[in-house]
Design an enzyme around this catalytic site. Structure first.
Site, PDB file in Angstrom:
ATOM      1  N   HIS A   5       0.839  -1.207   0.000  1.00  0.00           N
ATOM      2  CA  HIS A   5       0.000   0.000   0.000  1.00  0.00           C
ATOM      3  C   HIS A   5       0.867   1.247   0.000  1.00  0.00           C
ATOM      4  O   HIS A   5       2.075   1.179   0.253  1.00  0.00           O
ATOM      5  CB  HIS A   5      -0.940   0.020   1.205  1.00  0.00           C
ATOM      6  CG  HIS A   5      -0.246  -0.065   2.538  1.00  0.00           C
ATOM      7  ND1 HIS A   5      -0.218  -1.212   3.292  1.00  0.00           N
ATOM      8  CD2 HIS A   5       0.464   0.860   3.236  1.00  0.00           C
ATOM      9  CE1 HIS A   5       0.480  -0.990   4.392  1.00  0.00           C
ATOM     10  NE2 HIS A   5       0.906   0.259   4.388  1.00  0.00           N
ATOM     11  N   ARG A   9      -1.585  10.619   4.982  1.00  0.00           N
ATOM     12  CA  ARG A   9      -2.288  11.155   6.137  1.00  0.00           C
ATOM     13  C   ARG A   9      -3.380  12.100   5.650  1.00  0.00           C
ATOM     14  O   ARG A   9      -3.123  12.918   4.753  1.00  0.00           O
ATOM     15  CB  ARG A   9      -1.299  11.871   7.066  1.00  0.00           C
ATOM     16  CG  ARG A   9      -0.293  10.901   7.684  1.00  0.00           C
ATOM     17  CD  ARG A   9       0.659  11.585   8.653  1.00  0.00           C
ATOM     18  NE  ARG A   9       1.571  10.613   9.238  1.00  0.00           N
ATOM     19  CZ  ARG A   9       2.742  10.280   8.691  1.00  0.00           C
ATOM     20  NH1 ARG A   9       3.142  10.874   7.571  1.00  0.00           N
ATOM     21  NH2 ARG A   9       3.509   9.359   9.247  1.00  0.00           N
ATOM     22  N   GLU A  54      -3.597   3.440   2.040  1.00  0.00           N
ATOM     23  CA  GLU A  54      -3.892   3.458   3.480  1.00  0.00           C
ATOM     24  C   GLU A  54      -4.075   4.901   3.913  1.00  0.00           C
ATOM     25  O   GLU A  54      -3.136   5.701   3.878  1.00  0.00           O
ATOM     26  CB  GLU A  54      -2.724   2.821   4.250  1.00  0.00           C
ATOM     27  CG  GLU A  54      -2.861   2.858   5.745  1.00  0.00           C
ATOM     28  CD  GLU A  54      -1.596   2.393   6.459  1.00  0.00           C
ATOM     29  OE1 GLU A  54      -0.536   2.261   5.814  1.00  0.00           O
ATOM     30  OE2 GLU A  54      -1.677   2.170   7.677  1.00  0.00           O
ATOM     31  N   ASN A  58      -5.188  11.001  11.958  1.00  0.00           N
ATOM     32  CA  ASN A  58      -4.833  11.287  13.348  1.00  0.00           C
ATOM     33  C   ASN A  58      -5.948  12.108  13.972  1.00  0.00           C
ATOM     34  O   ASN A  58      -6.350  13.138  13.395  1.00  0.00           O
ATOM     35  CB  ASN A  58      -3.503  12.056  13.412  1.00  0.00           C
ATOM     36  CG  ASN A  58      -2.330  11.155  13.064  1.00  0.00           C
ATOM     37  OD1 ASN A  58      -2.072  10.170  13.759  1.00  0.00           O
ATOM     38  ND2 ASN A  58      -1.636  11.475  11.981  1.00  0.00           N
ATOM     39  N   HIS A  72       2.778  11.085  -6.870  1.00  0.00           N
ATOM     40  CA  HIS A  72       1.358  10.757  -7.052  1.00  0.00           C
ATOM     41  C   HIS A  72       1.141   9.257  -6.904  1.00  0.00           C
ATOM     42  O   HIS A  72       2.087   8.467  -6.923  1.00  0.00           O
ATOM     43  CB  HIS A  72       0.872  11.203  -8.440  1.00  0.00           C
ATOM     44  CG  HIS A  72       1.653  10.656  -9.593  1.00  0.00           C
ATOM     45  ND1 HIS A  72       2.621  11.379 -10.272  1.00  0.00           N
ATOM     46  CD2 HIS A  72       1.632   9.430 -10.190  1.00  0.00           C
ATOM     47  CE1 HIS A  72       3.138  10.633 -11.230  1.00  0.00           C
ATOM     48  NE2 HIS A  72       2.570   9.450 -11.204  1.00  0.00           N
ATOM     49  N   GLU A 115      -2.947  10.186 -10.492  1.00  0.00           N
ATOM     50  CA  GLU A 115      -2.836  10.086 -11.950  1.00  0.00           C
ATOM     51  C   GLU A 115      -3.771   8.998 -12.448  1.00  0.00           C
ATOM     52  O   GLU A 115      -3.828   7.894 -11.869  1.00  0.00           O
ATOM     53  CB  GLU A 115      -1.386   9.723 -12.326  1.00  0.00           C
ATOM     54  CG  GLU A 115      -1.140   9.607 -13.809  1.00  0.00           C
ATOM     55  CD  GLU A 115       0.299   9.245 -14.115  1.00  0.00           C
ATOM     56  OE1 GLU A 115       0.869   8.374 -13.428  1.00  0.00           O
ATOM     57  OE2 GLU A 115       0.877   9.856 -15.043  1.00  0.00           O
TER      58      GLU A 115
HETATM   59  C1  LIG Z   1      -0.864  -0.901   9.455  1.00  0.00           C
HETATM   60  C2  LIG Z   1       0.412  -0.477   8.784  1.00  0.00           C
HETATM   61  O1  LIG Z   1       0.191  -0.440   7.385  1.00  0.00           O
HETATM   62  C3  LIG Z   1       0.852   0.896   9.158  1.00  0.00           C
HETATM   63  O2  LIG Z   1       1.205   1.709   8.318  1.00  0.00           O
HETATM   64  S1  LIG Z   1       0.895   1.301  10.834  1.00  0.00           S
HETATM   65  C4  LIG Z   1       2.334   2.367  10.838  1.00  0.00           C
HETATM   66  C5  LIG Z   1       2.261   3.378  11.927  1.00  0.00           C
HETATM   67  N1  LIG Z   1       1.150   4.272  11.727  1.00  0.00           N
HETATM   68  C6  LIG Z   1       0.790   5.117  12.701  1.00  0.00           C
HETATM   69  O3  LIG Z   1       1.308   5.116  13.813  1.00  0.00           O
HETATM   70  C7  LIG Z   1      -0.333   6.061  12.310  1.00  0.00           C
HETATM   71  C8  LIG Z   1      -0.432   7.239  13.269  1.00  0.00           C
HETATM   72  C9  LIG Z   1       0.825   8.125  13.322  1.00  0.00           C
HETATM   73  N2  LIG Z   1       0.561   9.251  14.176  1.00  0.00           N
HETATM   74  C10 LIG Z   1       1.194   8.634  11.939  1.00  0.00           C
HETATM   75  O4  LIG Z   1       0.677   9.699  11.537  1.00  0.00           O
HETATM   76  O5  LIG Z   1       1.961   7.933  11.233  1.00  0.00           O
HETATM   77  C11 LIG Z   1       3.563   4.152  11.913  1.00  0.00           C
HETATM   78  O6  LIG Z   1       4.573   3.682  12.371  1.00  0.00           O
HETATM   79  N3  LIG Z   1       3.532   5.352  11.289  1.00  0.00           N
HETATM   80  C12 LIG Z   1       4.767   6.143  11.176  1.00  0.00           C
HETATM   81  C13 LIG Z   1       5.007   6.471   9.729  1.00  0.00           C
HETATM   82  O7  LIG Z   1       5.972   7.211   9.456  1.00  0.00           O
HETATM   83  O8  LIG Z   1       4.256   5.973   8.864  1.00  0.00           O
HETATM   84 NI    NI Z   2       1.200   1.137   6.310  1.00  0.00          NI
END
Ligand SMILES: C[C@@H](O)C(=O)SC[C@H](NC(=O)CC[C@H](N)C(=O)O)C(=O)NCC(=O)O
Ligand code: NI
Length: 138
Positions: A5, A9, A54, A58, A72, A115
């Site tokens: 994936h 955000r 994904e 937040n 993209h 795209e």
């Molecule tokens: C389920 C798996 O595909 C993930 O991507 S979980 C990774 C994890 N995500 C988070 O903690 C989401 C909330 C965090 N505040 C954020 O915005 O990333 C993670 O380690 N994320 C850090 C990153 O840099 O992706």
């Molecule tokens: Ni992920």
């Protein structure tokens, strides 16, 4: 190794889900993480469930800056004119119209560029697409 994936955000989960649904994606998994105060939504095109985007929401408002090094995400579509018409009907700006019957760009509510590429041969030129101007950047 297998592609899973691309994570983006998002600031407004409902608007983002609606945008990617207008693109033709469906929610394949939703994961609430209260201890981290975030929600994950995985979306994919029917029949292509393995290629996911994904959406990370937040719960506490965050301003997301920069990221223009990110380019993209791209999808192949069966009929780029029909897809762009559906997006326009959903109120989505076609930043780069498919003047060439081949490529179009739109942007998500958070400015993620998407795209769209015509599968197979490019389509013959067709109005209004052939004479539409670019809108903004992508
Ligand atoms: C389920 C798996 O595909 C993930 O991507 S979980 C990774 C994890 N995500 C988070 O903690 C989401 C909330 C965090 N505040 C954020 O915005 O990333 C993670 O380690 N994320 C850090 C990153 O840099 O992706
Ligand atoms: Ni992920």
């Amino acid at each position: 190794m297998k592609y899973l994936h691309t994570m983006v955000r998002v600031t407004d989960l409902d608007r983002s889900i609606a945008f990617y649904e207008a693109l033709g994606l469906e929610v394949v998994r939703r994961k609430e993480v209260p201890e981290g105060r975030f929600t994950l939504i995985f979306m994919a095109a029917p029949g292509d469930e393995a290629a996911q985007i994904e959406l990370t929401h937040n719960w506490d408002t965050e301003e997301y800056e920069g990221g223009r090094n990110f380019g993209h995400v791209a999808y192949a579509v069966d009929d780029i004119y029909a897809k762009c018409q559906k997006l326009m009907d959903a109120g989505i700006t076609i930043n780069r119209p498919p003047r060439d019957g081949f490529m179009a760009f739109v942007r998500s509510p958070d400015g993620i560029s998407v795209e769209l590429l015509q599968s197979g041969e490019r389509l013959p030129p067709r109005e209004p697409w052939a004479s539409m101007e670019n809108i903004g950047s992508w």
